[in-house]
Design an enzyme around this catalytic site. Structure first.
Site, short mmCIF file in Angstrom:
data_model
loop_
_atom_site.label_atom_id
_atom_site.label_comp_id
_atom_site.label_asym_id
_atom_site.label_seq_id
_atom_site.Cartn_x
_atom_site.Cartn_y
_atom_site.Cartn_z
N GLY D 148 48.06 140.23 -18.99
CA GLY D 148 48.71 139.01 -18.53
C GLY D 148 48.95 139.06 -17.03
O GLY D 148 48.87 140.12 -16.41
N CYS D 149 49.26 137.91 -16.47
CA CYS D 149 49.43 137.84 -15.01
C CYS D 149 50.68 138.60 -14.55
O CYS D 149 50.60 139.44 -13.64
CB CYS D 149 49.48 136.38 -14.55
SG CYS D 149 50.59 135.32 -15.50
N TYR D 150 51.82 138.34 -15.18
CA TYR D 150 53.04 139.07 -14.79
C TYR D 150 52.87 140.58 -15.00
O TYR D 150 53.20 141.37 -14.11
CB TYR D 150 54.25 138.57 -15.59
CG TYR D 150 54.84 137.26 -15.13
CD1 TYR D 150 55.43 137.13 -13.87
CD2 TYR D 150 54.86 136.15 -15.97
CE1 TYR D 150 56.00 135.92 -13.46
CE2 TYR D 150 55.43 134.94 -15.56
CZ TYR D 150 56.00 134.84 -14.31
OH TYR D 150 56.57 133.65 -13.91
#
Lengths: 345, 345, 345, 345
Positions: D148-150
């Site tokens: 995921g991005c985070y």
């Protein structure tokens, strides 16, 4: 081929860095910047960390002649006028991104830029680098005056209808909208986030220095001298420029007919894309690329043509078109180093 | 006086809430919203917590008649056409912010809105609430059709030159730029942050439903029927609307002369402010207020007039003008409840 | 009551103008600005055209004493330190919006502001104007040091849990996010639209001058001296400030229990609004208003409390709180002149 | 090598198109999109006009197996879980950009995504594609679950200090800030320009589905199982993600020592750039590129480490890392097709 950039610490300069790094035929050799001379470019622009790490140097024509083949001038108005001739003399290819050599009539420069113009002989020598229109003159040239951002979008939108009595040349109105990067990296109150954000404004009405540039080229293409009305607006975005251009049609063309004409006119111009009937471009759709996208509408009720043309002002309106011009000068494929897909969203 | 808002959960509705809360003569009594009926307004709009806490109700003309004196319709096109007559019948003052009653010719509505028009008799009864122009008709009226956002800015800019052969009425071009709130609170892809941000685009060329509204009023003021060219652009900002309007001058007026004329024309209009020579307004300079600021430029080279007019589309372009109309109807000071200083920065 | 503003040409100054114009007990008498002295305020800020048209004057304590009752200092750090004592001496109520009198320990000022501090006796006299916490001290005071924007949001979020061993005071981390107006109207490269837009960055880590201010007040409320970690971020928006504050709970409170405690703690504070369980505020929901909205979350898995508090940095974080303090000083209703509904959208 | 993209009409999908077009080893063969099947990709995304013009197809595993070698799934949560196994069975390399295969414990997926998890055997097979950390496992793999991005930004920031008792693992707090593209191309009210612009808000406190993903990887690297506090904020920008991560130091390291450690830790990772002492990155400085830039600060007063890490969420946080993973799988230079200079300004 080795390249130098004068004014490497401005927005057009740093974009030239991005584009030239991506160019297979070019080695970026010298970065020149007067005010930040001696600093590392990556300390000013940390996005370049690990990509290009170079010291900004002072301008020196002999040094340039010794080390590079082509010089790009990404300097504010009034600078290249003095520096560029020194490079020309030394046999360097010179591409000027400022307004110093665009107007053939020195009085126009004096009137609109409020500065002393370059010498007439230099103005005569400079080839106006609107690539799609002046390709033949650009091939093999050594001195290019790169068009302004507004003129690029306005003229690519207008060029196909400037001949053959399609429009009434006296009726041309160009309503331009530009992102803030168009005014460069300058610590002025008018460029502050808090002044620009969540606002749109009109500026320099009747006084914008791109006016005579657009008129000069309209006159060159059409063979007829006319004044236009040109208004510019500041849009709360960083990059992007849109011109909405209005002209009265002399004949009853339909939108569809004109779209076909535009398609044909630009069929050998890979960076101009014509939009299908009933659609018009957004500046975001060319972001980071060298494209100029154009949409049309003929209003049958008023017999008026509306042309919508968009560019990324930092690319096609400055650094990208400069590289495109170099490609044409050298006979390379026009898209060399410029085949960027726009960034979306 | 008690007020109800139909369509209270949209952007114009929620702005009406802000303005009416600030109005000394009004008590906000009923909030009506079909799709969110039964919900608390402050749960949808938490900025209203502790300020107004009311349940959204279903539309019921009898209930409205029992509880309020004036009804504002902040509904999408096609809704008030059916609901408003029920309130009129029951003797309520009705102010419609939608386009349903603006066009006197029902065919125009059918052509431009692509919906069934209201009945001709109602269209005849509705007073077009462009306050600065129609003040006399508005005084004592009971049924106001509030102007659209673009028409408000365009017409206030044009009104002073529509008579006495100042301009060529066939030459009028309105180039409009609007913030995104103009398209309402609607979960459409085109309104997404990622689509709109860092971009400008032209839309609905030759098809915008505000075109016939502007033309109708130009014709009413000038006494002459003409088509205009009207183009709209979406700007990456929430609030704000700017019209750049072009027209050919028939006589050789200077900017200064026209500015004096505008000052005089609007001397009794507290919400219209004329900018000094050589300056033009930014939308940010009217943010949150009911002002319309206007700047002019005459280009001597082309004998063309450029008018720059700005409003906050949610205030003067919608809710604010609606309240202004109520003030005029009731004979209250026009600025009652509307004396907001623009928010800056 | 007559008021003067020193530093009237900055963003806090111009916001004071907006708020004081709306205040029924205040007449705005003098606008003072050193760098733009002699200019008309409305020529610098055209949004004030027709609302307030005044010449900016040079600072002169005698003149102020002759003409006003209260002076607001909206000056950069290091200015009011010298000017304000002159006004105090002359019996004027002084409200300082800068950091010059916030830190009781002059060494802290020297360390964090890198400037010479005010005299200790003045620092002792200044009442820290965090209205919700220091109301009693503010009543009848004549010299207020108005809190910084970050401290206002952080401390209003923390205050209810600083006593009674609710949290581990050594565990406090404040992660602040601010709009660009927080750095004032300053033509610096870092404030340019093109640098800030479409970006978020962290700045001044471990060095922000609001750190000792927050710590001083935490220590005052809790009775215990501790250091906190405070990080600030620049957000591409004009107004708005959000603090996300973290602290380890010493006892197993639920979010619901703490929300009730906050509701009770602030029940007499009209400008603090507590959000319902499972919701947290957006800065937009307080835009243009003096509210501080607070939401909470207890993470049962880590036994950590997260506090989200938002303000409009120019209102509650500066000009609004200054007016609120004046209201308290004079015994007027705290909301006098400040009952703005937030602007939405 | 031929590639297909499932979910080609979303923001990650369309970014994969941009990146794969630039990849010398890849031919983009199939674009698959359920909801817009049958449409031309360039009619939905006009920025692709003249670059890639392809019809969006329906998912068909046999067709994919016949035409491509690698499939990227850029689908919302809950989709690839069912489709991807069909491609794996047919011997295709599968790279999943959704959350469906990231959590090794199916109950975690059920708890945080509120959907049915994939089968345990598939979860076991998926290699977590955090390229800089899991390079060895990725080499030669056929099934990648892209982070995921985070988690990408948070974990790259934390990884160098997760071992050897440098920090107290129970003290980790991740304060994340993301642009709006992180929530995909979804016509939801919360993604509207007017709701997001000029605002910052905190969302999903204690409930964000990236929490267990970050915790799982922290536990894998550190060998110790701990819960973290993770808060996410929505920033008014399209692209960009910044994590400010806090942790208590167990030993008295200086910022300089830790920076050296980070430099060394990432010396073979061309996409991670460590910022010099006293500077921290802005998201704009990685825009359009696959870089993760990291800056550090040790606060000696609190003995706490603050890590600032930034990525372009659509590139390094999604499509770019997916391509980087393919490069590693195939043994190509990790930067193949990904050597973009960030776009600045």
């Amino acid at each position: 081929m080795k390249a130098g950039i004068v004014g490497a610490n401005g927005y057009s300069g740093v974009e030239l860095i991005r584009l030239l790094l991506n160019h297979p035929q070019i080695k970026l050799e010298m970065l020149i910047a007067h005010s930040t001379q001696g600093m590392e470019i990556q300390s000013i622009y940390p996005h370049l960390n690990g990509i290009v790490e170079k010291t900004l140097e002072e301008f020196d024509a002999d040094e340039l002649a010794a080390r590079v083949d082509v010089v790009f001038f990404a300097t504010p108005a009034g600078v290249s006028k003095d520096l560029l001739p020194e490079c020309l003399k030394r046999g360097l290819i010179c591409i000027d991104l400022s307004g110093d050599f665009r107007l053939k009539n020195p009085q126009d420069y004096a009137d609109w830029y409020h500065k002393d113009p370059a010498e007439q002989v230099l103005l005569n020598d400079a080839v106006y680098g609107l690539a799609e229109i002046n390709r033949q003159q650009i091939e093999g040239a050594t001195f290019i005056s790169n068009p302004g951002c507004y003129p690029t979008a306005a003229l690519l939108g207008l060029a196909p209808v400037l001949k053959n009595d399609v429009i009434d040349l006296q009726s041309i109105i160009v309503d331009g909208k530009s992102g803030v990067s168009g005014s460069g990296k300058k610590a002025a109150l008018g460029n502050l986030f808090c002044e620009v954000n969540e606002s749109v404004l009109a500026y320099k009405l009747g006084q914008h220095q791109h006016t005579p540039e657009i008129e000069q080229m309209i006159s060159e293409i059409s063979g007829e001298k006319n004044a236009i009305t040109f208004t510019t607006h500041l849009i709360p975005m960083t990059r992007g420029l849109l011109c909405t251009t209005y002209a009265n049609l002399k004949k009853g063309f339909s939108t569809r007919e004109l779209l076909e004409h535009y398609e044909k006119f630009y069929e050998k111009s890979p960076f101009v894309r014509i939009r299908p009937l009933g659609t018009w471009p957004a500046t975001k759709e060319v972001l980071g690329s060298n494209f100029c996208d154009i949409g049309l509408n003929v209003d049958g009720r008023t017999r008026r043509l509306t042309i919508v043309s968009v560019i990324d002002n930092v690319v096609k309106g400055a650094a990208g078109q400069a590289v495109q011009n170099l490609n044409i000068i050298k006979g390379w494929d026009e898209q060399t180093g410029l085949a960027f897909t726009p960034i979306y969203p």
